[in-house]
Design a protein around this motif. Structure first.
Motif, mmCIF file in Angstrom:
data_model
loop_
_atom_site.group_PDB
_atom_site.id
_atom_site.type_symbol
_atom_site.label_atom_id
_atom_site.label_comp_id
_atom_site.label_asym_id
_atom_site.label_seq_id
_atom_site.Cartn_x
_atom_site.Cartn_y
_atom_site.Cartn_z
ATOM 1 N N GLU A 207 -0.620 9.258 5.665
ATOM 2 C CA GLU A 207 -1.593 9.017 6.727
ATOM 3 C C GLU A 207 -2.609 10.147 6.833
ATOM 4 N N ALA B 117 -4.216 7.499 -0.207
ATOM 5 C CA ALA B 117 -3.873 6.081 -0.270
ATOM 6 C C ALA B 117 -4.083 5.575 -1.683
ATOM 7 N N ARG C 29 0.863 -1.174 0.000
ATOM 8 C CA ARG C 29 0.000 0.000 0.000
ATOM 9 C C ARG C 29 0.903 1.229 0.000
ATOM 10 N N GLU D 248 0.750 5.301 0.951
ATOM 11 C CA GLU D 248 -0.148 6.165 1.707
ATOM 12 C C GLU D 248 0.532 7.426 2.207
#
Length: 341
Positions: free
Chosen positions: A122, A126, A118, A120
């Motif tokens: 935060e 994403a 993944r 991303e």
């Protein structure tokens, strides 16, 4: 944190889906390595620009291990050599990469190169790839310009409540930091002869094994070995502790099960640790493969049988545990659980 705006972006026209949502059109499920693949990457770049993102963090990286279900064969080095400065060694949880490198990682995933993660920021952004060229992009913003750009590129963005590939913690794992207390306990276990092998799961699907010498109450040797191993572990690696290798290699091979998958770990005459996955059809080849081995063990590959003595996850350099993936439940965890009345 669930992002409020999630879109599935694909080359598949929603008009070509049946009543169950299954695509029935003529588009291939493999990457074209050309204009359509490039359109996917441009769409991600548009969403990143709308969100104000220029760097991405690698989360929960993995590599193909026993079985590869992709339509294309995995690349040597999983395509990471030449992309990241140290190849696979730089492909760890929490690694930050500029957007252009992140896009190249997505390209590898679209091509089934053998590596997956993944990507991303935060709370803001994403992106990850599912099966059959399904791309999922999440943002903290509605991204109207990116949606328009995606349609201009000939792709189809579809709003979702959430990505089916969003991170979810494992039901049977534990999130415990490999802090000073963990290492002190490991030192005691090594000196006491209870433990002797550390498995470092640096990405999902791949491990390094470290033999922890210094047993037999040799406290200083054990401390030196543990300090050296600890300093060299991958960021946010998951750790599992096992009993020491046996010097009776023949007995280890003789005790292999009649059938099933096992991982055989052995140390050669130069002190190097090797491992191989085998089943009953491969067992006859192991003595030749392990020729000269000085010590060995066999670990089951079935989750309910592969239970370490204890386990943990490496925290960041500041001592904070930011990894989301979990270490396997251990014998120590079972011992702490309350027994039914």
């Amino acid at each position: 944190m669930q992002l409020p705006y999630v879109h599935r972006v694909t080359k598949y026209d929603p008009a070509d889906r049946d009543e169950h949502g299954t695509y029935t059109g003529a588009e291939d499920t493999a990457s074209d390595h050309g204009p359509v693949e490039a359109a996917y990457l441009r769409a991600i770049k548009a969403f990143a620009a709308d969100t104000g993102v220029e760097r991405l963090s690698v989360r929960e990286p993995g590599v193909v291990s026993l079985v590869h279900f992709g339509l294309e064969p995995p690349l040597e080095g999983f395509g990471l050599d030449g992309l990241l400065p140290n190849g696979l060694a730089d492909f760890h949880d929490g690694a930050e990469v500029p957007l252009d490198i992140g896009l190249e990682l997505v390209r590898l995933m679209l091509r089934d190169a053998g590596a997956w993660c993944r990507l991303e920021v935060e709370g803001a952004f994403a992106v990850h790839v599912g099966w059959d060229q399904y791309l999922y992009i999440g943002s903290s913003r509605p991204c109207p310009a990116a949606l328009a750009r995606t349609r201009e590129l000939g792709l189809f963005p579809e709003r979702l409540d959430a990505s089916p590939y969003a991170f979810e913690p494992e039901e049977d794992g534990v999130l415990r930091p490999a802090d000073d207390s963990f290492w002190a306990g490991l030192h005691r276990a090594v000196v006491g002869g209870r433990a002797g092998l550390l498995e470092e799961m640096y990405v999902d699907g791949a491990s390094h094994f470290h033999r922890l010498t210094g047993s037999g109450h040799d406290t200083l040797a054990a401390r030196d070995t543990l300090d050296a191993v600890r300093a060299g572990l991958a960021p946010r690696a998951r750790l599992a502790v096992w009993p020491d290798l046996s010097s009776d290699v023949g007995a280890v091979l003789a005790a292999l099960p009649a059938e099933g998958l096992v991982e055989v770990v052995w140390q050669d005459g130069r002190g190097r640790i090797h491992s191989a996955v085998a089943d009953e059809e491969d067992f006859s080849e192991l003595p030749g493969l392990m020729a000269g081995a000085e010590a060995a063990t066999a670990l089951s590959l079935y989750a309910d049988e592969r239970v370490p003595l204890f386990s943990a996850v490496m925290p960041d350099a500041d001592g904070v545990l930011r990894a989301r993936w979990q270490a396997p439940r251990s014998v120590d965890d079972a011992a702490r659980e309350p027994r039914p009345a």
